[in-house]
Design an enzyme around this catalytic site. Sequence first.
Site, PDB file in Angstrom:
ATOM      1  N   LYS A 141       0.840  -1.200   0.000  1.00 38.73           N
ATOM      2  CA  LYS A 141       0.000   0.000   0.000  1.00 38.73           C
ATOM      3  C   LYS A 141       0.876   1.253   0.000  1.00 38.73           C
ATOM      4  O   LYS A 141       0.679   2.155  -0.816  1.00 38.73           O
ATOM      5  CB  LYS A 141      -0.891   0.015   1.250  1.00 38.73           C
ATOM      6  N   ASN A 142       1.852   1.304   0.919  1.00 41.18           N
ATOM      7  CA  ASN A 142       2.589   2.557   1.081  1.00 41.18           C
ATOM      8  C   ASN A 142       3.581   2.829  -0.047  1.00 41.18           C
ATOM      9  O   ASN A 142       4.126   3.928  -0.135  1.00 41.18           O
ATOM     10  CB  ASN A 142       3.251   2.608   2.464  1.00 41.18           C
ATOM     11  N   ARG A 178      -3.961  10.172   3.611  1.00 36.92           N
ATOM     12  CA  ARG A 178      -2.774  10.978   3.854  1.00 36.92           C
ATOM     13  C   ARG A 178      -1.933  11.149   2.588  1.00 36.92           C
ATOM     14  O   ARG A 178      -1.411  12.210   2.288  1.00 36.92           O
ATOM     15  CB  ARG A 178      -1.940  10.238   4.905  1.00 36.92           C
ATOM     16  N   CYS A 203      -5.612   8.428   8.634  1.00 33.98           N
ATOM     17  CA  CYS A 203      -5.906   7.947   9.985  1.00 33.98           C
ATOM     18  C   CYS A 203      -5.531   8.993  11.033  1.00 33.98           C
ATOM     19  O   CYS A 203      -4.495   9.654  10.907  1.00 33.98           O
ATOM     20  CB  CYS A 203      -5.093   6.676  10.275  1.00 33.98           C
ATOM     21  N   ARG A 218       0.492  14.608  12.652  1.00 35.82           N
ATOM     22  CA  ARG A 218       0.879  14.412  11.252  1.00 35.82           C
ATOM     23  C   ARG A 218       1.182  15.714  10.500  1.00 35.82           C
ATOM     24  O   ARG A 218       0.576  16.028   9.467  1.00 35.82           O
ATOM     25  CB  ARG A 218      -0.183  13.579  10.512  1.00 35.82           C
ATOM     26  N   PRO A 219       2.150  16.505  11.006  1.00 40.54           N
ATOM     27  CA  PRO A 219       2.502  17.738  10.304  1.00 40.54           C
ATOM     28  C   PRO A 219       3.215  17.441   8.988  1.00 40.54           C
ATOM     29  O   PRO A 219       3.731  16.327   8.795  1.00 40.54           O
ATOM     30  CB  PRO A 219       3.458  18.435  11.285  1.00 40.54           C
ATOM     31  N   ILE A 220       3.241  18.439   8.086  1.00 39.45           N
ATOM     32  CA  ILE A 220       3.984  18.235   6.825  1.00 39.45           C
ATOM     33  C   ILE A 220       5.059  19.309   6.658  1.00 39.45           C
ATOM     34  O   ILE A 220       5.462  19.634   5.549  1.00 39.45           O
ATOM     35  CB  ILE A 220       3.052  18.166   5.589  1.00 39.45           C
ATOM     36  N   ASP A 267       3.609   0.494  12.180  1.00 39.56           N
ATOM     37  CA  ASP A 267       2.389  -0.037  11.554  1.00 39.56           C
ATOM     38  C   ASP A 267       2.075  -1.466  12.002  1.00 39.56           C
ATOM     39  O   ASP A 267       0.997  -1.987  11.727  1.00 39.56           O
ATOM     40  CB  ASP A 267       2.508   0.004  10.020  1.00 39.56           C
ATOM     41  N   ILE A 283       6.569   6.847  17.240  1.00 43.16           N
ATOM     42  CA  ILE A 283       6.346   7.594  15.987  1.00 43.16           C
ATOM     43  C   ILE A 283       5.034   8.383  16.022  1.00 43.16           C
ATOM     44  O   ILE A 283       4.997   9.556  15.659  1.00 43.16           O
ATOM     45  CB  ILE A 283       6.325   6.638  14.760  1.00 43.16           C
ATOM     46  N   ARG A 288      -9.265   0.171   3.702  1.00 42.82           N
ATOM     47  CA  ARG A 288      -8.349   1.123   3.065  1.00 42.82           C
ATOM     48  C   ARG A 288      -6.993   0.482   2.793  1.00 42.82           C
ATOM     49  O   ARG A 288      -6.259   0.926   1.914  1.00 42.82           O
ATOM     50  CB  ARG A 288      -8.103   2.317   3.987  1.00 42.82           C
TER      51      ARG A 288
HETATM   52  N1  EPU Z   1       6.832  14.339  10.836  1.00 42.89           N
HETATM   53  C1  EPU Z   1       7.008  15.678  11.108  1.00 42.89           C
HETATM   54  N2  EPU Z   1       6.992  16.546  10.056  1.00 42.89           N
HETATM   55  C2  EPU Z   1       6.798  16.157   8.771  1.00 42.89           C
HETATM   56  C3  EPU Z   1       6.640  14.797   8.503  1.00 42.89           C
HETATM   57  C4  EPU Z   1       6.657  13.902   9.563  1.00 42.89           C
HETATM   58  O1  EPU Z   1       7.171  16.077  12.262  1.00 42.89           O
HETATM   59  O2  EPU Z   1       6.805  17.014   7.877  1.00 42.89           O
HETATM   60  C5  EPU Z   1       6.845  13.369  11.954  1.00 42.89           C
HETATM   61  C6  EPU Z   1       5.496  12.658  12.116  1.00 42.89           C
HETATM   62  O3  EPU Z   1       4.615  13.411  12.923  1.00 42.89           O
HETATM   63  C7  EPU Z   1       5.916  11.336  12.735  1.00 42.89           C
HETATM   64  C8  EPU Z   1       7.304  11.074  12.134  1.00 42.89           C
HETATM   65  O4  EPU Z   1       7.749  12.319  11.629  1.00 42.89           O
HETATM   66  O5  EPU Z   1       6.042  11.482  14.117  1.00 42.89           O
HETATM   67  C9  EPU Z   1       7.342  10.047  11.016  1.00 42.89           C
HETATM   68  O6  EPU Z   1       6.394  10.401  10.022  1.00 42.89           O
HETATM   69  P1  EPU Z   1       6.544   9.988   8.487  1.00 42.89           P
HETATM   70  O7  EPU Z   1       6.547  11.229   7.680  1.00 42.89           O
HETATM   71  O8  EPU Z   1       7.687   9.051   8.339  1.00 42.89           O
HETATM   72  O9  EPU Z   1       5.181   9.239   8.226  1.00 42.89           O
HETATM   73  P2  EPU Z   1       4.252   9.328   6.956  1.00 42.89           P
HETATM   74  O10 EPU Z   1       5.058   9.451   5.732  1.00 42.89           O
HETATM   75  O11 EPU Z   1       3.161  10.322   7.188  1.00 42.89           O
HETATM   76  C10 EPU Z   1       4.272   6.769   6.470  1.00 42.89           C
HETATM   77  C11 EPU Z   1       3.215   5.717   6.300  1.00 42.89           C
HETATM   78  C12 EPU Z   1       2.601   5.396   7.641  1.00 42.89           C
HETATM   79  C13 EPU Z   1       3.716   4.933   8.599  1.00 42.89           C
HETATM   80  C14 EPU Z   1       4.819   6.013   8.680  1.00 42.89           C
HETATM   81  C15 EPU Z   1       6.004   5.577   9.514  1.00 42.89           C
HETATM   82  C16 EPU Z   1       2.373   6.184   4.095  1.00 42.89           C
HETATM   83  C17 EPU Z   1       1.269   6.674   3.249  1.00 42.89           C
HETATM   84  N3  EPU Z   1       2.187   6.220   5.410  1.00 42.89           N
HETATM   85  O12 EPU Z   1       3.589   7.906   7.001  1.00 42.89           O
HETATM   86  O13 EPU Z   1       1.714   4.316   7.421  1.00 42.89           O
HETATM   87  O14 EPU Z   1       3.189   4.738   9.877  1.00 42.89           O
HETATM   88  O15 EPU Z   1       5.287   6.316   7.343  1.00 42.89           O
HETATM   89  O16 EPU Z   1       6.546   4.414   9.021  1.00 42.89           O
HETATM   90  O17 EPU Z   1       3.390   5.743   3.591  1.00 42.89           O
HETATM   91  C18 EPU Z   1      -0.152   2.967   7.783  1.00 42.89           C
HETATM   92  O18 EPU Z   1       0.133   2.379   6.731  1.00 42.89           O
HETATM   93  O19 EPU Z   1      -0.992   2.543   8.604  1.00 42.89           O
HETATM   94  C19 EPU Z   1       0.548   4.217   8.091  1.00 42.89           C
HETATM   95  C20 EPU Z   1       0.084   5.101   8.949  1.00 42.89           C
END
Ligand code: EPU
Length: 417
Positions: free
Chosen positions: A22-23, A92, A116, A121-123, A304, A326, A396
């Site tokens: 999925k990811n 997301r 979720c 989940r900041p960007i 996950d 995380i 999902r």
């Molecule tokens: N973070 C920030 N700022 C950012 C981005 C992330 O502070 O701009 C923080 C997040 O708040 C978190 C940490 O960094 O504490 C890691 O976040 P990451 O960006 O790695 O997560 P993501 O890309 O939003 C993906 C997967 C998630 C999985 C995480 C960690 C996808 C679509 N989602 O999320 O998958 O938990 O990496 O491995 O690839 C799931 O599949 O159930 C799922 C939530």
Amino acid sequence: MKVMRIEGNHKLSGTIKISGAKNSSVALLPASLLADSDVTICNVPEITDTDVLCQTLEYLGADVRRASESVVITPNTITNKVIPQEYTSKLRASYYFMGALLGKLKHVEIYLPGGCSIGARPINLHLKGFEALGATITNDGDKFIVDAKELKGAHIYLDIASVGATINIMLAAVLAKGKTIIDNAAKEPEIVNIATFLNNMGAKITGAGTSEIRIVGVEKLEGCYHEVIPDRIETGTYLIIGALVGDQLKVYNVIPEHIESLTSKLEEMGSNLEIGSDYITISAKDKYLPAEIKTLSYPGFPTDLQQPFSVLLSKCEGVSKVEETIWENRFMHLKELEKMGMKIERNGMVATFTGPNKLVGTEVQATDLRAGAALVAAGLAADGVTTISNIEHILRGYEGIVEKLTDVGAKIKIEEI
Ligand code: EPU
């Protein structure tokens, strides 16, 4: 309302084929926009997350043909349109359209991504990366406008090794002028899969899978054929189910080294696994040694799998511990597991489990995708019937979960109530 009903305590044996990740898929679909000709992506799971992304591609003007697990995308007809909340609120990963459209068209207008509720989940790191490449970012309410006259390679250090930021910056940088370095990049296998895809299209990316990714910008990218890697989280979920109720349950089409953090933990707890080149076979034991896990970025124990793994602790004699590092809101399954008979104490981001506990079926709620997977695992191991609501979260992320489990002997169905 749809619910999932599981009659527990049946042994599961036979084979389960793991779907494409999925990811990975949720990044590959938006990334296809970067090409100037047809892209074929194979092994894309048929789940609602990939459906929404295909619909978003079509909304943008791409031609998308889906035949079972292959998706063929003709991206050269896309136009620059605002991506409304109707598409972005569902998952997301809609934020990957930011990097892809910025890279391709140098302008993107998109509403805040959904997904979720597992944390804030900041960007900010995605945006920091875009800005370093020369983009300006403005907010209009919940809408982000990201614009650049041109994108120029830059040295970008990520404060956190974020999966999403690493991928989004790669997507924006592949067509930028000059060289980009992403330092403290995430190392997840999905990142390697996306980099391979982009390289197949003509990009020049090295170092994916390490903490330093180097990208030399190219003028254009062409279509290609690409295969999605097997889903390591789906693999792990079925292995945990196997450790609970498996009888020679064989999970195949897997890459065992992607899931070593789980398999080595299972072995440490006393589980017997047969690990082949692309399969793992597992049988349940009556009890396991207690365990401690701490979620970390790859190759550490994946967040996950933290929620499904918690269910296995019901079979451990003594005190086990889970630390989530995380996502601050990824303990919502604990209340539901307590309803099913588990003895759990939560202290901040550490949960302590005292076992063994007899799991008993009841009515529970899937608060997010992996919490839902945990409840499926618990329902399969419980005495009696478990009824899970909010199952749209589960659908999902797990392709054909009811069919796959039914094929190996589970009594599970989706009912409209
Ligand atoms: N973070 C920030 N700022 C950012 C981005 C992330 O502070 O701009 C923080 C997040 O708040 C978190 C940490 O960094 O504490 C890691 O976040 P990451 O960006 O790695 O997560 P993501 O890309 O939003 C993906 C997967 C998630 C999985 C995480 C960690 C996808 C679509 N989602 O999320 O998958 O938990 O990496 O491995 O690839 C799931 O599949 O159930 C799922 C939530």
